[in-house]
Design an enzyme around this catalytic site. Structure first.
Site, PDB file in Angstrom:
ATOM      1  N   SER A 141       0.983  -1.303  -0.055  1.00 58.39           N
ATOM      2  CA  SER A 141       0.254   0.015   0.098  1.00 58.39           C
ATOM      3  C   SER A 141       0.922   1.307  -0.003  1.00 58.39           C
ATOM      4  O   SER A 141       1.610   1.405  -0.979  1.00 58.39           O
ATOM      5  CB  SER A 141      -0.870   0.011   1.016  1.00 58.39           C
ATOM      6  OG  SER A 141      -1.814   1.122   1.197  1.00 58.39           O
TER       7      SER A 141
ATOM      8  N   HIS B 167      -2.628  -0.861  -3.481  1.00 59.32           N
ATOM      9  CA  HIS B 167      -3.864   0.122  -3.156  1.00 59.32           C
ATOM     10  C   HIS B 167      -3.596   1.105  -4.078  1.00 59.32           C
ATOM     11  O   HIS B 167      -2.567   2.219  -3.777  1.00 59.32           O
ATOM     12  CB  HIS B 167      -3.939   0.276  -1.618  1.00 59.32           C
ATOM     13  CG  HIS B 167      -4.173  -0.777  -0.773  1.00 59.32           C
ATOM     14  ND1 HIS B 167      -3.821  -0.951   0.596  1.00 59.32           N
ATOM     15  CD2 HIS B 167      -4.619  -2.051  -1.258  1.00 59.32           C
ATOM     16  CE1 HIS B 167      -4.031  -2.147   0.841  1.00 59.32           C
ATOM     17  NE2 HIS B 167      -4.621  -2.741  -0.166  1.00 59.32           N
TER      18      HIS B 167
ATOM     19  N   ASP C  67      -4.303  -5.052   5.703  1.00 59.85           N
ATOM     20  CA  ASP C  67      -4.755  -5.637   4.679  1.00 59.85           C
ATOM     21  C   ASP C  67      -3.524  -6.781   4.485  1.00 59.85           C
ATOM     22  O   ASP C  67      -2.433  -6.310   4.557  1.00 59.85           O
ATOM     23  CB  ASP C  67      -5.010  -4.894   3.370  1.00 59.85           C
ATOM     24  CG  ASP C  67      -5.508  -5.751   2.482  1.00 59.85           C
ATOM     25  OD1 ASP C  67      -6.365  -6.780   2.653  1.00 59.85           O
ATOM     26  OD2 ASP C  67      -5.325  -5.139   1.130  1.00 59.85           O
TER      27      ASP C  67
END
Length: 199
Positions: free
Chosen positions: A19, A46, A139
């Protein structure tokens, strides 16, 4: 005895998740994997869904592997990096067939590393390598549990040296991580695992 060939006699896939700080981390790992990697690489990074992404072009300039945004129903091929498009979950099924899903957000995210890792665990079992790089949030933590529970191998970037430690720290805290490594050592370990198992 097709899918589970005596646990894993070799690896068939690498799944990477990142991310915040991820473009730099992905470039470092993918740029050091070399052109002849014998497995496909599936990536969840992401991205802002409001903008067209050039992530594949940016990373392709820094790695010898082929890099592209994943497309629905294509088959994952060795030596190719498949990146989840913005606002789509990337999943893989039996035989390496890729699926893109607009299903609900997971932890407020789409694409979700957890969903990618869970699908990789289901499709490849002990022949999967899952790797969590820099990022905020958690995540990937549920996903690494899934990879490990099916006999796969899990790598996390060392949270102490990661640009953003949230995701790797959450992964490590599951107890399912096999290797906790500084960013610059991850590619060598992935190559070593993939090549050793194929000898």
């Amino acid at each position: 005895m097709t899918a589970d060939r005596s646990a894993a006699d070799h690896y068939e896939v690498v799944a990477l998740a990142s991310s915040a700080g991820g473009i730099k981390a992905l470039t470092a790992v993918l740029g050091s994997l070399g052109p002849d990697l014998a497995v496909p690489v599936l990536v969840v990074q992401h991205l802002d869904p409001r903008h067209r992404t050039i992530i594949a072009e940016v990373i392709a300039r820094r790695t010898a592997l082929r890099v592209k945004l994943a497309e629905a129903e294509e088959r994952a091929r060795p030596g190719t990096v498949y990146i989840a498009p913005p606002d789509r979950h990337l999943l893989v099924g039996p035989g390496g067939t890729l699926t893109l899903s607009g299903s609900e957000l997971v932890h407020f995210l789409r694409p979700s590393a957890d969903l990618l890792f869970e699908s990789v665990a289901g499709a490849y079992g002990a022949q999967a390598i899952g790797c969590v790089l820099t990022g905020t949030g958690s995540d990937g933590a549920m996903g690494v549990d899934a990879v490990k529970s099916r006999g796969g191998t899990v790598i996390a970037e060392d949270p102490r040296t990661a640009e953003f430690k949230g995701m790797p720290e959450a992964a490590v805290s599951t107890g399912s991580v096999d290797f906790v490594l500084p960013l610059e050592e991850i590619a060598a370990v992935i190559r070593g695992l993939v090549e050793t198992k194929r000898q």
